[in-house]
Write an enzyme that holds these catalytic residues in place. Structure first.
Site, PDB file in Angstrom:
ATOM      1  N   HIS A 292     -53.149 -20.046 -36.931  1.00  0.00           N
ATOM      2  CA  HIS A 292     -54.106 -19.947 -35.819  1.00  0.00           C
ATOM      3  C   HIS A 292     -54.199 -21.286 -35.080  1.00  0.00           C
ATOM      4  CE1 HIS A 292     -55.751 -16.825 -38.703  1.00  0.00           C
ATOM      5  NE2 HIS A 292     -55.597 -16.120 -37.598  1.00  0.00           N
TER       6      HIS A 292
ATOM      7  N   GLU B 213     -46.244 -14.211 -33.529  1.00  0.00           N
ATOM      8  CA  GLU B 213     -45.108 -13.299 -33.733  1.00  0.00           C
ATOM      9  C   GLU B 213     -45.064 -12.724 -35.142  1.00  0.00           C
ATOM     10  OE1 GLU B 213     -41.538 -15.324 -32.696  1.00  0.00           O
ATOM     11  OE2 GLU B 213     -41.855 -15.028 -30.539  1.00  0.00           O
TER      12      GLU B 213
ATOM     13  N   ASP C 169     -47.175 -10.865 -36.419  1.00  0.00           N
ATOM     14  CA  ASP C 169     -47.530  -9.462 -36.170  1.00  0.00           C
ATOM     15  C   ASP C 169     -46.677  -8.974 -34.996  1.00  0.00           C
ATOM     16  OD1 ASP C 169     -49.967  -9.087 -38.017  1.00  0.00           O
ATOM     17  OD2 ASP C 169     -50.388 -10.951 -36.978  1.00  0.00           O
TER      18      ASP C 169
ATOM     19  N   GLN D 269     -47.613  -5.673 -33.419  1.00  0.00           N
ATOM     20  CA  GLN D 269     -48.880  -5.834 -32.684  1.00  0.00           C
ATOM     21  C   GLN D 269     -48.631  -6.515 -31.329  1.00  0.00           C
ATOM     22  OE1 GLN D 269     -52.900  -7.154 -34.238  1.00  0.00           O
ATOM     23  NE2 GLN D 269     -52.175  -9.130 -33.529  1.00  0.00           N
TER      24      GLN D 269
HETATM   25  O1  PAF Z   1     -54.146 -10.343 -35.152  1.00  0.00           O
HETATM   26  C1  PAF Z   1     -55.375 -10.299 -35.325  1.00  0.00           C
HETATM   27  O2  PAF Z   1     -55.982 -11.202 -35.894  1.00  0.00           O
HETATM   28  C2  PAF Z   1     -56.146  -9.100 -34.809  1.00  0.00           C
HETATM   29  O3  PAF Z   1     -55.412  -7.936 -34.933  1.00  0.00           O
HETATM   30  C3  PAF Z   1     -56.651  -9.280 -33.353  1.00  0.00           C
HETATM   31  C4  PAF Z   1     -55.502  -9.367 -32.370  1.00  0.00           C
HETATM   32  C5  PAF Z   1     -57.521 -10.515 -33.265  1.00  0.00           C
HETATM   33  C6  PAF Z   1     -57.504  -8.070 -32.952  1.00  0.00           C
HETATM   34  O4  PAF Z   1     -58.603  -7.914 -33.775  1.00  0.00           O
END
Ligand code: PAF
Length: 286
Positions: free
Chosen positions: A35, A148, A150, A153
């Protein structure tokens, strides 16, 4: 750094900074170096603009038997990390603040979400799309950054943004890894000592098979997929959820490597902990 706890606070913060560019870093908290790297990239990208990090454990993306209740929550430490890495503000709404009690609308992406994590976690991507769309509407960012790790996603969010005409540029950022290759994830903290020791096999296998595909050592995606399954299954603590070799853009499973940039996707349980990872094959397969 400002802490915004309600949608009203967020919207009035946005209204007062309408002349500045804004990058959004959506997270579910329990922040780690992965993060931090998204926030660092956002800071670089916006220059003198704002970086808004959001911290919300989104109940709509967890299935009934998943780990919503036990998902790690550590707001104080998260805020310290956000401040250290240069977030201008953090939006951290309370658990029941994002949705009305009787909210009945959700967003469904019906193509990229069908397989892999979407199949293993029914409704998961509806929850992700719904919360991300709400965050885009509330925060009105110019740019939003996602990891990446995810990979599916990221593709689903790109499609959501395209199809609903959100004026947001989606930026995918490289996976950050531990020294032994394990992709950083908030869920790694749940692993027992033995599971943690076993878990790097996931990345090692994907990386080695990706290199072998690049060198032309696999005749077909099927052979590569079988090799991944065989190697990961040799670890007794690992239980495969899915493995596939897909096209990096369409996420369609590949029958052949011709004219495709392959991506290897996998989800593997170590004990009860389900870890996902993915690795791209460099362009120019021999
Ligand atoms: O990847 C994540 O942490 C979550 O799926 C997100 C994109 C913050 C949505 O809740």
């Amino acid at each position: 750094m400002e802490l915004l706890r309600t949608k009203d606070e967020l919207q009035s913060w946005v209204a007062h900074r309408s002349n500045r560019s804004r990058a959004l870093v959506p997270t579910m908290g329990a922040l780690h170096q992965g993060h931090a790297s998204l926030i660092d990239a956002a800071v670089k990208l916006v220059g003198s603009g704002d970086v808004l990090t959001t911290i919300f454990v989104n109940p709509k993306q967890f299935g009934p038997n998943e780990d919503l209740a036990s998902y790690p929550r550590r707001l104080e430490a998260d805020l310290r990390l956000c401040e250290k890495h240069g977030s201008t503000a953090v939006f951290a709404p309370g658990a029941d603040h994002m949705y009305e009690g009787n909210s009945t609308v959700s967003i469904h992406e019906s193509d990229l979400s069908r397989r892999w994590c979407g199949a293993s976690r029914p409704g998961h991507f509806d929850g992700v799309c719904t919360v991300v769309a709400k965050l885009f509407l509330l925060a009105r960012p110019n740019t939003a950054l996602f990891g990446e790790k995810d990979f599916q996603q990221l593709a689903v969010i790109q499609r959501l943004t395209r199809d609903l005409d959100f004026p947001v540029e989606i930026v995918g950022c490289p996976t950050v890894r531990e020294a032994d290759g394990l992709a950083m994830s908030s869920r790694n903290t749940y692993l027992s000592e033995e599971e943690r020791a076993a878990a790097p096999i996931l990345h090692q296998t994907l990386r080695n098979v990706a290199n072998d595909i690049y060198r032309g050592n696999f005749p077909s995606p099927k052979a590569a997929r079988e090799a991944i399954i065989e190697r990961i299954s040799s670890e007794t603590l690992a239980r495969i959820d899915y493995v596939d070799v897909v096209d990096s853009d369409s996420l369609e499973p590949l029958d052949s490597f011709d004219n495709h940039l392959p991506r290897l996707l996998a989800a593997v349980f170590f004990g009860n902990i389900r870890l996902i990872d993915n690795v791209g094959v460099p362009a120019g397969i021999r």
